[in-house]
Each structure stands twice: as C-alpha cells, then as structure tokens.
Design a protein around this motif. Sequence first.
Motif, short mmCIF file in Angstrom:
data_model
loop_
_atom_site.label_atom_id
_atom_site.label_comp_id
_atom_site.label_asym_id
_atom_site.label_seq_id
_atom_site.Cartn_x
_atom_site.Cartn_y
_atom_site.Cartn_z
N SER A 155 0.83 -1.20 0.00
CA SER A 155 0.00 0.00 0.00
C SER A 155 0.86 1.25 0.00
CB SER A 155 -0.90 0.03 1.24
OG SER A 155 -1.77 -1.07 1.27
N LEU A 156 0.29 2.30 -0.54
CA LEU A 156 0.89 3.64 -0.48
C LEU A 156 -0.23 4.64 -0.36
CD1 LEU A 156 3.66 3.90 -3.26
CD2 LEU A 156 4.01 4.05 -0.79
N ARG A 157 0.07 5.78 0.27
CA ARG A 157 -0.88 6.87 0.29
C ARG A 157 -0.25 8.10 -0.33
NH1 ARG A 157 -4.25 10.22 4.91
NH2 ARG A 157 -2.23 11.21 5.31
N LEU A 158 -0.87 8.59 -1.37
CA LEU A 158 -0.43 9.83 -2.00
C LEU A 158 -1.17 11.00 -1.38
CD1 LEU A 158 -0.38 8.80 -5.78
CD2 LEU A 158 1.40 8.51 -4.04
N SER A 159 -0.45 12.10 -1.25
CA SER A 159 -1.05 13.33 -0.74
C SER A 159 -0.90 14.44 -1.77
CB SER A 159 -0.38 13.76 0.57
OG SER A 159 -0.53 12.78 1.57
N CYS A 160 -1.85 15.36 -1.76
CA CYS A 160 -1.78 16.51 -2.65
C CYS A 160 -2.13 17.76 -1.85
CB CYS A 160 -2.73 16.34 -3.81
SG CYS A 160 -2.88 17.80 -4.87
N ALA A 161 -1.19 18.68 -1.78
CA ALA A 161 -1.43 19.97 -1.14
C ALA A 161 -1.87 20.96 -2.20
CB ALA A 161 -0.17 20.45 -0.43
N ALA A 162 -3.10 21.45 -2.04
CA ALA A 162 -3.67 22.38 -3.03
C ALA A 162 -3.69 23.79 -2.46
CB ALA A 162 -5.07 21.94 -3.41
N PHE B 201 -15.41 9.08 -7.59
CA PHE B 201 -15.45 8.37 -8.86
C PHE B 201 -14.13 7.63 -9.03
CE2 PHE B 201 -19.21 10.39 -10.69
CZ PHE B 201 -19.34 11.51 -9.87
N TYR B 202 -14.21 6.43 -9.63
CA TYR B 202 -13.01 5.61 -9.81
C TYR B 202 -13.00 4.97 -11.20
CZ TYR B 202 -12.71 5.95 -4.74
OH TYR B 202 -12.62 6.43 -3.46
N ALA B 203 -11.80 4.83 -11.72
CA ALA B 203 -11.64 4.01 -12.92
C ALA B 203 -11.87 2.56 -12.54
CB ALA B 203 -10.23 4.19 -13.49
N ASP B 204 -12.37 1.78 -13.49
CA ASP B 204 -12.63 0.36 -13.21
C ASP B 204 -11.36 -0.37 -12.77
OD1 ASP B 204 -15.11 -0.10 -15.86
OD2 ASP B 204 -15.31 0.65 -13.80
N SER B 205 -10.23 0.08 -13.29
CA SER B 205 -8.96 -0.60 -13.01
C SER B 205 -8.53 -0.48 -11.56
CB SER B 205 -7.86 -0.05 -13.92
OG SER B 205 -7.73 1.35 -13.74
N VAL B 206 -9.08 0.48 -10.82
CA VAL B 206 -8.65 0.67 -9.43
C VAL B 206 -9.79 0.54 -8.43
CG1 VAL B 206 -6.83 2.22 -10.23
CG2 VAL B 206 -8.96 3.19 -9.35
N LYS B 207 -11.00 0.36 -8.94
CA LYS B 207 -12.16 0.29 -8.07
C LYS B 207 -12.01 -0.85 -7.07
CE LYS B 207 -15.67 1.63 -10.35
NZ LYS B 207 -16.82 1.68 -11.29
N GLY B 208 -12.27 -0.57 -5.81
CA GLY B 208 -12.14 -1.57 -4.76
C GLY B 208 -10.75 -1.63 -4.15
N ARG B 209 -9.78 -0.99 -4.78
CA ARG B 209 -8.40 -1.00 -4.26
C ARG B 209 -7.94 0.39 -3.84
NH1 ARG B 209 -4.28 -2.22 -7.53
NH2 ARG B 209 -5.31 -1.47 -9.43
N PHE B 210 -8.39 1.41 -4.54
CA PHE B 210 -7.97 2.79 -4.25
C PHE B 210 -9.13 3.55 -3.61
CE2 PHE B 210 -4.54 3.40 -7.80
CZ PHE B 210 -3.94 2.22 -7.40
N THR B 211 -8.79 4.48 -2.73
CA THR B 211 -9.79 5.33 -2.10
C THR B 211 -9.31 6.78 -2.12
OG1 THR B 211 -10.48 3.54 -0.62
CG2 THR B 211 -11.16 5.78 -0.05
N SER C 193 -3.44 -3.09 -2.23
CA SER C 193 -3.33 -4.23 -3.14
C SER C 193 -2.69 -3.81 -4.46
CB SER C 193 -4.71 -4.84 -3.40
OG SER C 193 -5.33 -5.22 -2.19
N LEU C 194 -1.59 -3.12 -4.37
CA LEU C 194 -0.95 -2.58 -5.56
C LEU C 194 -0.43 -3.69 -6.45
CD1 LEU C 194 0.75 0.49 -3.91
CD2 LEU C 194 -0.74 0.58 -5.91
N LYS C 195 -0.50 -3.43 -7.75
CA LYS C 195 -0.05 -4.37 -8.77
C LYS C 195 1.04 -3.72 -9.60
CE LYS C 195 -4.87 -5.85 -9.29
NZ LYS C 195 -5.99 -6.01 -10.25
#
Length: 125
Positions: A17-24, A59-69, A85-87
């Motif tokens: 797992s990884l968590r990305l952050s974005c400072a806006a 909203f999520y792309a199908d490729s990441v649905k269920g794995r990314f939040t 569950s990164l691939k």
Amino acid sequence: EVQLVESGGGLVQAGGSLRLSCAASGFTFDGYAIGWFRQAPGKRREGVSCISGSSGTEFYADSVKGRFTISSDNVKNMVYLQMNSLKSGDTADYYCTAHPADTCREALVWGMDYWGKGTLVTVSS
C-alpha cells in the motif's frame, strides 16, 4: 494561482500500500473536481479517481475500483489517494489535478485544467 503539490510516491512491493497526498492552494474545493491521473511509460494518460469538492462524491476508474480510495480535507485543502493491493500495472507517474467545474465524470475522461508535477509510484513484482 492554483498550485498542486504531490507527495508520497515511492517503491513498494506488489500487494502493498501507499498513500499519495496533494497539497492544493489558490482555490477552494467547493465547485471544483479534484482528482488523480496517472501515466505509465509508453501508455496513455488515465484518469484514476476524482472527488467532488462540493458533495464529496467519489469516482473511480474500473482498473482501481475496490483497491484505491480518494478523500479530501476541505479545511486543509488536501487530497489523498490511498492505494491498496498494488499491482505492477499500477506503476506510473501520478498527478494531482483540479478542474474549475464540479464534473468529475467528464473530467476523468477529458482531463482537468490544473496539474501538479507528479510523483512516481513503482510497484515491484
């Protein structure tokens, strides 16, 4: 001036797992679509996930649905992408993006006006 600064990328093993952050900065989330795109070497840019700054709808792309939040903190002006569950196929540069219209579904397809510089995620198999 709208600015988006990503952090949190790195090297992780498949299944991890990884968590990305974005400072806006330079805008408030209300009325904006804020999301993540990715681009792997030699591949087309892909809209990964988007969150409505007004309603919080995700909203999520199908490729990441269920794995990314995706999540946001409208007080701190931060957006996060929790990736589980990164691939190996998730390896890419990940970009934080924002669009001055609350239209996540369309923006994930057509792109957004504002982009960060990206952060690299590498998943080893």
